[in-house]
Structures are given as structure tokens and as C-alpha cells.
Design a protein around this motif. Structure first.
Motif, short mmCIF file in Angstrom:
data_model
loop_
_atom_site.label_atom_id
_atom_site.label_comp_id
_atom_site.label_asym_id
_atom_site.label_seq_id
_atom_site.Cartn_x
_atom_site.Cartn_y
_atom_site.Cartn_z
N ARG A 138 0.84 -1.20 0.00
CA ARG A 138 0.00 0.00 0.00
C ARG A 138 0.88 1.26 0.00
O ARG A 138 2.06 1.20 0.35
N TRP A 139 0.26 2.38 -0.37
CA TRP A 139 0.94 3.65 -0.17
C TRP A 139 1.14 3.85 1.32
O TRP A 139 0.29 3.47 2.14
N VAL A 140 2.26 4.47 1.70
CA VAL A 140 2.55 4.77 3.10
C VAL A 140 2.85 6.26 3.21
O VAL A 140 3.72 6.78 2.51
N ASN A 141 2.10 6.93 4.06
CA ASN A 141 2.34 8.34 4.34
C ASN A 141 3.00 8.45 5.71
O ASN A 141 2.41 8.08 6.72
N VAL A 142 4.23 8.94 5.74
CA VAL A 142 4.95 9.08 7.01
C VAL A 142 4.94 10.55 7.41
O VAL A 142 5.44 11.41 6.67
N LYS A 143 4.37 10.83 8.56
CA LYS A 143 4.39 12.20 9.06
C LYS A 143 5.73 12.45 9.75
O LYS A 143 6.14 11.66 10.61
N LYS A 144 6.39 13.51 9.36
CA LYS A 144 7.71 13.79 9.93
C LYS A 144 7.60 14.04 11.43
O LYS A 144 6.80 14.84 11.88
N GLY A 145 8.42 13.33 12.19
CA GLY A 145 8.42 13.53 13.63
C GLY A 145 8.74 14.97 14.01
O GLY A 145 9.62 15.59 13.40
N GLN A 146 8.05 15.47 15.00
CA GLN A 146 8.30 16.85 15.46
C GLN A 146 9.72 17.02 15.99
O GLN A 146 10.20 18.13 16.14
N PHE A 147 10.37 15.91 16.24
CA PHE A 147 11.72 15.88 16.82
C PHE A 147 12.76 15.48 15.79
O PHE A 147 13.92 15.24 16.14
N MET A 148 12.37 15.40 14.51
CA MET A 148 13.27 14.91 13.46
C MET A 148 13.59 16.01 12.45
O MET A 148 12.76 16.86 12.16
N SER A 149 14.79 15.93 11.91
CA SER A 149 15.17 16.84 10.84
C SER A 149 14.63 16.32 9.52
O SER A 149 14.34 15.12 9.39
N PRO A 150 14.47 17.19 8.52
CA PRO A 150 14.03 16.70 7.20
C PRO A 150 14.96 15.64 6.64
O PRO A 150 14.51 14.67 6.02
N GLN A 151 16.26 15.79 6.87
CA GLN A 151 17.23 14.83 6.34
C GLN A 151 16.99 13.43 6.89
O GLN A 151 17.19 12.43 6.19
N GLU A 152 16.56 13.33 8.15
CA GLU A 152 16.35 12.03 8.79
C GLU A 152 15.21 11.25 8.15
O GLU A 152 15.14 10.02 8.30
N MET A 153 14.32 11.93 7.44
CA MET A 153 13.20 11.23 6.84
C MET A 153 13.64 10.28 5.73
O MET A 153 12.92 9.37 5.36
N GLY A 154 14.86 10.48 5.24
CA GLY A 154 15.41 9.53 4.28
C GLY A 154 15.55 8.15 4.88
O GLY A 154 15.41 7.13 4.18
N ASN A 155 15.81 8.09 6.19
CA ASN A 155 15.92 6.79 6.86
C ASN A 155 14.56 6.09 6.93
O ASN A 155 14.48 4.86 6.80
N ALA A 156 13.50 6.87 7.14
CA ALA A 156 12.16 6.28 7.18
C ALA A 156 11.80 5.68 5.82
O ALA A 156 11.25 4.58 5.73
N ILE A 157 12.13 6.41 4.76
CA ILE A 157 11.87 5.91 3.41
C ILE A 157 12.63 4.60 3.18
O ILE A 157 12.09 3.63 2.64
#
Length: 268
Positions: free
Chosen positions: A125-144
């Protein structure tokens, strides 16, 4: 919804109430926003949560639960013909929820939870990850990467503000460009970005009067979509009443944003 093609639509709109209060309310809201989006030629996805597992107070309304919540979401999807999105908080929920919804959403507080991200990715399925309020934009690459490592190919990221001291969120618009560099659609949450977490002690406060400003700025900055929560009676909404947008205000705001999105696409 194996393919999310935004080429025919200037903007994706993810909208609905914070939590499922009743089937009738969800259908009413979804019907209204669908009509608005069809008029403006925007892509619409209905959202509502069956459980709000991170409420400030244990006494707060959490929702109807998985079984009843999925029944309502399936009804909205079937009767109105719109894709639906909902949160999952635990890995054991993922498989059951993925049978009904088109998009699994990982809440911001869980954006680093490896097993949950991988579990969502494994469903296809599509997955929408909401960026953690405690995370930098760069860190979202790890979630992906965690989602893709489990076979997930369809990922979108949603910005919802970053903690700045206590009870305060701020938005770094340069972070939108950072997240877009990962090659995923990027959505901007215009309601939770105005939230003041737990500012009222046993519940969150907010400044919803700034939601339209943030929406217009985010569209001009190049986001692929907007995430918003709306309700016909925001003050009496059972969750996030302090940030909820009035249903009547959705159409004029989306009309403005559609104009901006169309203009933005002409920029070189």
C-alpha cells in the motif's frame, strides 16, 4: 491506488475529521470535500483515525477502534468512490487495516519505529509518514529506506512542524525542498502545524487562524499536497478541536491554493 499520478491534478488534498466520530459525520465531510475537489480538479483522499493513541489525556476520546473504524472507512470508500487513509500505531494492526484502506499513515511520534515502517512497506500500500516533530528533514530519508527495504515502493512524506521549546511548533520551509529531494511526494499538514501540543494541560491548543497562511506558503514552496482536518462544528469536535478547520472554509482556501499550484507549475 498503486500509482499516485499527480500529473493531471495541480494538488493532492488529504482531508477529513481528526477522528471517526460517526459514519454520518465522515460521509458528510467526505461528500463536501470531494465535491470541492472535483470542481477544482484536485485529487482527493479522505482521512480519519479509528484510534488516536497519543492523546494528551487518558480521559480524551480516542475513537471507535479498529473494527468499527474500518467499517466506516470502507463505507466512505464504497459509497463515495474516494481513496481512504488512516493511521496505524502498532505492527499487529497493519495487515488488517491494509485490507481496507488505500494509504497507511505512520503518525509523527512513530516515524522512527522500524518494525512499523517495514510492516507498512510490506503490504504494498501507499505509506504516508508524518515527519516527527523531533526529526530533521534529512532524517526522513531513513524512514523511506526502512519502508523500501520491506518492498514498499509508494511513499509520501508529510511535514507537520518541528518542536521549538515547550508547546510550540515551527515550520522550516527549506525542509520541504530537502524532503522532495528524496523523490517522494511531499505533503504539508496545515492544521497540526498550528498545534500547541498539550498547551492546555490535558489537551492541545492551537492557532488555526494561521492555517490558510501556511497552506498558501507551502503550495508556493512546491509541495505536492495539503493535509487538513475539517469539521462542521470545530469547537465541538471530539479530537483536535483547537486546530480543526471549519468545513465551510475549505472551499475558498482550496480555490486559492489551486490557483497558486497552477501558477507554480508555470515557473521554470
Amino acid at each position: 491506488m498503486s500509482e499516485l499520478d499527480l500529473s493531471q491534478s495541480p494538488l493532492l488534498v488529504i482531508a477529513g475529521p481528526c477522528v471517526i466520530e460517526s459514519a454520518e459525520l465522515c460521509l458528510s465531510i467526505a461528500r463536501h470535500v470531494k465535491s470541492v475537489c472535483e470542481t477544482l480538479r484536485l485529487t482527493y483522499i479522505f482521512k480519519a483515525s479509528f484510534d488516536k493513541a497519543n492523546r494528551s489525556s487518558n480521559a480524551s476520546f480516542r475513537g471507535p477502534g479498529v473494527t468499527e473504524g474500518l467499517r466506516v472507512l470502507e463505507r466512505v470508500k464504497g459509497e463515495l468512490g474516494v481513496p481512504v487513509l488512516t493511521d496505524v500505531h502498532e505492527t499487529q494492526q497493519v495487515e488488517t487495516v491494509a485490507k481496507i484502506v488505500d494509504i497507511l499513515q505512520v503518525p509523527a511520534f512513530l516515524a522512527r519505529q522500524t518494525d512499523l515502517l517495514a510492516g507498512c512497506g510490506s503490504t504494498g500500500r501507499w505509506v504516508n509518514v508524518k515527519k516527527g516533530q523531533f526529526m530533521s528533514p534529512q532524517e526522513m530519508g531513513n524512514a523511506i529506506e526502512k519502508i523500501r527495504s520491506a518492498g514498499g515502493k509508494n511513499v509520501m512524506l508529510t511535514e507537520r512542524g518541528t518542536f521549538f521549546g515547550y508547546n510550540r511548533l515551527v515550520n522550516d520551509f527549506t525542509g520541504l525542498a530537502v524532503m522532495k529531494s528524496f523523490g517522494c511526494p511531499v505533503v504539508f499538514d496545515i492544521t497540526h502545524s498550528t498545534q500547541q501540543p498539550a498547551a492546555m494541560g490535558n489537551q492541545s491548543g492551537g492557532n488555526p487562524q494561521y492555517s490558510p497562511l501556511l497552506a498558501r506558503a507551502a503550495v508556493a514552496a512546491g509541495v505536492d499536497g495539503l493535509f487538513l482536518e475539517c469539521h462542521p462544528d470545530p469547537k465541538n469536535a471530539r479530537s483536535d478541536a483547537a486546530t480543526m478547520m471549519h468545513l465551510a472554509d475549505v472551499e475558498p482556501l482550496l480555490a486559492q491554493c489551486a490557483q497558486l499550484a497552477g501558477l507554480r507549475r508555470t515557473w521554470k
